[in-house]
Scaffold this active site. Sequence first.
Site, PDB file in Angstrom:
ATOM      1  N   GLY A   1       0.613  -1.214  -0.235  1.00 49.32           N
ATOM      2  CA  GLY A   1       0.340   0.111  -0.096  1.00 49.32           C
ATOM      3  C   GLY A   1       0.935   1.409  -0.171  1.00 49.32           C
TER       4      GLY A   1
ATOM      5  N   SER B   1       0.869  -9.282  -1.993  1.00 51.81           N
ATOM      6  CA  SER B   1       0.358  -8.577  -2.375  1.00 51.81           C
ATOM      7  C   SER B   1      -1.501  -8.921  -2.725  1.00 51.81           C
ATOM      8  CB  SER B   1       0.846  -7.016  -2.943  1.00 51.81           C
ATOM      9  OG  SER B   1      -0.044  -6.335  -3.374  1.00 51.81           O
ATOM     10  N   ARG B   2      -2.308  -8.536  -2.753  1.00 49.30           N
ATOM     11  CA  ARG B   2      -3.402  -8.953  -3.590  1.00 49.30           C
ATOM     12  C   ARG B   2      -3.340  -8.903  -4.596  1.00 49.30           C
ATOM     13  NH1 ARG B   2      -7.916  -7.578   0.771  1.00 49.30           N
ATOM     14  NH2 ARG B   2      -7.076  -5.869   0.459  1.00 49.30           N
TER      15      ARG B   2
ATOM     16  N   ARG C   1      -0.090  -3.080  12.547  1.00 47.72           N
ATOM     17  CA  ARG C   1      -0.448  -3.804  14.085  1.00 47.72           C
ATOM     18  C   ARG C   1       0.239  -5.036  14.726  1.00 47.72           C
ATOM     19  NH1 ARG C   1      -1.969   1.393  13.929  1.00 47.72           N
ATOM     20  NH2 ARG C   1      -3.226   2.144  13.559  1.00 47.72           N
TER      21      ARG C   1
ATOM     22  N   GLU D   1      -0.165  -3.667  23.409  1.00 45.17           N
ATOM     23  CA  GLU D   1      -0.459  -2.743  23.495  1.00 45.17           C
ATOM     24  C   GLU D   1      -0.150  -1.179  24.426  1.00 45.17           C
ATOM     25  OE1 GLU D   1       0.543   0.306  20.078  1.00 45.17           O
ATOM     26  OE2 GLU D   1       1.303  -1.376  19.095  1.00 45.17           O
TER      27      GLU D   1
ATOM     28  N   HIS E   1       5.153   2.700  18.996  1.00 45.63           N
ATOM     29  CA  HIS E   1       4.681   3.050  18.248  1.00 45.63           C
ATOM     30  C   HIS E   1       4.150   4.659  17.804  1.00 45.63           C
ATOM     31  CE1 HIS E   1      -0.062   1.730  16.846  1.00 45.63           C
ATOM     32  NE2 HIS E   1       0.780   2.487  15.788  1.00 45.63           N
TER      33      HIS E   1
ATOM     34  N   GLY F   1       5.699   5.813  15.096  1.00 50.20           N
ATOM     35  CA  GLY F   1       5.786   5.808  13.673  1.00 50.20           C
ATOM     36  C   GLY F   1       5.528   6.578  12.963  1.00 50.20           C
TER      37      GLY F   1
HETATM   38  C1  DGY Z   1      -2.200   5.200  12.086  1.00 52.21           C
HETATM   39  O1  DGY Z   1      -1.668   5.850  12.102  1.00 52.21           O
HETATM   40  O2  DGY Z   1      -3.059   3.931  12.077  1.00 52.21           O
HETATM   41  C2  DGY Z   1      -1.320   5.211  13.218  1.00 52.21           C
HETATM   42  O3  DGY Z   1      -0.827   3.828  13.420  1.00 52.21           O
HETATM   43  C3  DGY Z   1      -0.442   6.073  13.856  1.00 52.21           C
HETATM   44  O4  DGY Z   1       0.761   6.229  14.202  1.00 52.21           O
END
Ligand code: DGY
Length: 321
Positions: A155, A176-177, A237, A266, A285, A287
């Site tokens: 993605g 990937s699909r 996730r 988490e 978490h 990112g």
């Molecule tokens: C999201 O936006 O889904 C992310 O995991 C947040 O960092």
Amino acid sequence: MKPRVVVTRNPPGDALRRVREAAEVWVWPENRPIDRMVLHTQIAEAAGLYCMLTDQVDTDLLARAPLLRVVSNMAVGFDNIDLAACAERGIAVGHTPDVLTDSTADIAWMLILGASRRMSEGIDVVRSGGWGEWNPSWLLGRDVSNTTLGIIGMGRIGRAVARRAVGFAMPILYASRSDKPDVEEATGAVRVSLRELLVRSDHVLVAVPLSAETRHLIGRDELELMKPTSNLVNIARGPIVDTDALVDALTAGVIRCAGLDVTDPEPLPSDHPLLDLPNCTVVPHTGSSTWETRAAMADVAADNLIAGLDGAPLPYRVPGT
Ligand code: DGY
């Protein structure tokens, strides 16, 4: 009269100023996820919900929200929301893709590099006074450049990671699909089965959304397929990877190391076995956690919310809602 909106956490930037112009806003005042009972009370008269990935928007909550028209998640992921239940009620659901793609791809690279080169072990040893004389065979990691990167899920974020991999001269495999001819052309990526990706890759990046289909997509069998020298990185996730299986694989040397921005559970308790493993690099978490990205996410979430209150198309509506 302005519609009522519940905001479950104060977002960075000035996104709420615009929401306040459009609605009567109630914001959870504390710096922790909203108390569920408080949310149940506040949602009763709300037309809009501006929420975080830590809030479960389930049938129980929706049943208490007879006036709800729009749910705006300040996240790209939406596994915290019961989409079918929202669709059934005609509630639009918004999310925040695009604006966090680069920061999340960057953290994927931080973990690919950091786990491969044993960064957290190096930092720990320096901090604890254990840095001795230069040693030709100390803290040896594994190369990143010219090794094979496998991306599960091509993605937006997978693509951004692939683009960066070109600079490291890495052959790229992806599962990937569907075929992604544009990515293949730009990066030389080759689509393979998940099995082949796991067998051939030196670094396996998990970049698929969490769904019933992807929960525990990486379990014992999949880890067994990976090279003993390989690195597993998860920026999607936590529950996509079976945590117990990962602990066992890292302990037994089934794979060499892992870099995790997301975990299951988490937050990870400080006595969790993953944290006893020197070959597991965990960040909490983060990112998308740059000032620029979080402010942009807050803005997109505000745009989605305001559009939903107006009965207009959401700039970023979750498909199927
Ligand atoms: C999201 O936006 O889904 C992310 O995991 C947040 O960092």
